[in-house]
Enzyme design. Sequence first.
Site, PDB file in Angstrom:
ATOM      1  N   GLU A  82       0.820  -1.089  -0.053  1.00  0.00           N
ATOM      2  CA  GLU A  82      -0.181   0.009   0.086  1.00  0.00           C
ATOM      3  C   GLU A  82       1.044   1.497   0.176  1.00  0.00           C
ATOM      4  O   GLU A  82       0.756   2.722  -0.561  1.00  0.00           O
ATOM      5  CB  GLU A  82      -0.713   0.382   1.215  1.00  0.00           C
ATOM      6  CG  GLU A  82      -1.856  -1.133   0.633  1.00  0.00           C
ATOM      7  CD  GLU A  82      -3.004  -0.811  -0.230  1.00  0.00           C
ATOM      8  OE1 GLU A  82      -3.723   0.120  -0.566  1.00  0.00           O
ATOM      9  OE2 GLU A  82      -3.237  -2.471  -0.999  1.00  0.00           O
ATOM     10  N   ARG A 116      22.025   6.416 -20.568  1.00  0.00           N
ATOM     11  CA  ARG A 116      22.059   7.077 -22.026  1.00  0.00           C
ATOM     12  C   ARG A 116      22.646   8.151 -22.414  1.00  0.00           C
ATOM     13  O   ARG A 116      23.649   8.431 -22.942  1.00  0.00           O
ATOM     14  CB  ARG A 116      21.111   6.810 -23.212  1.00  0.00           C
ATOM     15  CG  ARG A 116      19.700   7.036 -22.463  1.00  0.00           C
ATOM     16  CD  ARG A 116      18.432   7.185 -23.333  1.00  0.00           C
ATOM     17  NE  ARG A 116      18.399   6.942 -24.210  1.00  0.00           N
ATOM     18  CZ  ARG A 116      18.518   8.173 -24.850  1.00  0.00           C
ATOM     19  NH1 ARG A 116      18.330   9.521 -24.325  1.00  0.00           N
ATOM     20  NH2 ARG A 116      18.920   8.426 -26.408  1.00  0.00           N
ATOM     21  N   ASP A 153      17.518  14.010 -29.868  1.00  0.00           N
ATOM     22  CA  ASP A 153      16.599  12.884 -29.235  1.00  0.00           C
ATOM     23  C   ASP A 153      15.204  13.790 -29.216  1.00  0.00           C
ATOM     24  O   ASP A 153      15.677  15.159 -28.700  1.00  0.00           O
ATOM     25  CB  ASP A 153      16.795  12.095 -27.400  1.00  0.00           C
ATOM     26  CG  ASP A 153      17.337  11.345 -26.955  1.00  0.00           C
ATOM     27  OD1 ASP A 153      17.512  10.361 -28.251  1.00  0.00           O
ATOM     28  OD2 ASP A 153      18.147  11.742 -26.165  1.00  0.00           O
TER      29      ASP A 153
HETATM   30  N1  4GY Z   1       3.666   6.178 -10.940  1.00  0.00           N
HETATM   31  N2  4GY Z   1       6.352   6.229 -10.088  1.00  0.00           N
HETATM   32  C1  4GY Z   1       4.981   4.720  -8.986  1.00  0.00           C
HETATM   33  C2  4GY Z   1       3.996   4.266  -8.741  1.00  0.00           C
HETATM   34  C3  4GY Z   1       3.878   1.967  -6.751  1.00  0.00           C
HETATM   35  C4  4GY Z   1       3.285   1.492  -3.745  1.00  0.00           C
HETATM   36  C5  4GY Z   1       4.871   2.949  -3.489  1.00  0.00           C
HETATM   37  C6  4GY Z   1       4.890   6.036 -10.124  1.00  0.00           C
HETATM   38  O1  4GY Z   1       7.187   5.938  -9.709  1.00  0.00           O
HETATM   39  N3  4GY Z   1       6.954   4.820  -9.037  1.00  0.00           N
HETATM   40  O2  4GY Z   1       3.418   3.640  -9.135  1.00  0.00           O
HETATM   41  N4  4GY Z   1       4.966   2.754  -8.095  1.00  0.00           N
HETATM   42  C7  4GY Z   1       4.188   2.037  -6.070  1.00  0.00           C
HETATM   43  C8  4GY Z   1       3.474   0.805  -5.270  1.00  0.00           C
HETATM   44  C9  4GY Z   1       4.605   1.623  -2.890  1.00  0.00           C
HETATM   45  C10 4GY Z   1       5.791   2.562  -5.195  1.00  0.00           C
END
Ligand code: 4GY
Length: 250
Positions: A118, A156, A171
């Site tokens: 969570e 990169r 890019d």
């Molecule tokens: N979006 N960007 C992401 C993410 C999962 C609960 C903390 C996102 O970077 N990370 O969705 N991470 C969560 C799930 C704990 C990380």
Amino acid sequence: MLSVDVVTIFPRMLEAPLADGIVQRARDKGLLELRVHDLRDFSSDKHRSVDDAPFGGGPGMVMKAEPFVRAVDHALPGGRGAGDAVVLLSPRGRPFDQATARRYAALTRLVLLCGRYEGIDERVAETVASEEVSLGDFVLTGGEVAALAVIEATTRLLPGALGDEGSAEADSFADGLLDYPHYTRPAQVDGRGVPEVLLSGDHGRIRRWRRKESLRTTRARRPELLDRAPLTAEDRALLREIETEEKVLA
Ligand code: 4GY
């Protein structure tokens, strides 16, 4: 040399993807040093637990702070220096973008913390993390895929990392615009040809056409980028041409 440490409960999610392509070549060339740490190695009980029930109640489990604190102490034994960043990947973070990747590529050490369940005890963000970044407005099952994206985008940009594959200056986003369309052989695919100008050999016309298509796509898909992009007088003239073309078609 950039040194990257990743902290995760799923080290295998990172190991294989980072052992191929431009990232592995950067490691072979000594441009990048990569270590993946199993968060459970920094747990303090015999069950190697890294999560617990949330204070205040509610569903799911919360990742404990101390294993992350110990893992960061292990990765940065002398503490976090000026050229170091400790980054928590989370949808609550500031948006990760090309400018962030450029900043990370100039660091000495980058530590990436991957959460699951969570969420992560907020005291990790408050004490050991220097920043919290998000890949975008969506929820992954953990930070691992986000960490991979950060490592790829950063690696990169390390001087010498891109060989024949191209240059980072060419890019999308190098100049704040989306890329122009690309074509290769064959000249016909499903009855669709290639823009005539690209077969003309006229490098001046080709450069102008590509710039115009970059501007056209950016205006159509990400108009907010045009407000920040450094536009030349020629760019503004090309945008006026695009607007005229749209009016003729309407
Ligand atoms: N979006 N960007 C992401 C993410 C999962 C609960 C903390 C996102 O970077 N990370 O969705 N991470 C969560 C799930 C704990 C990380």
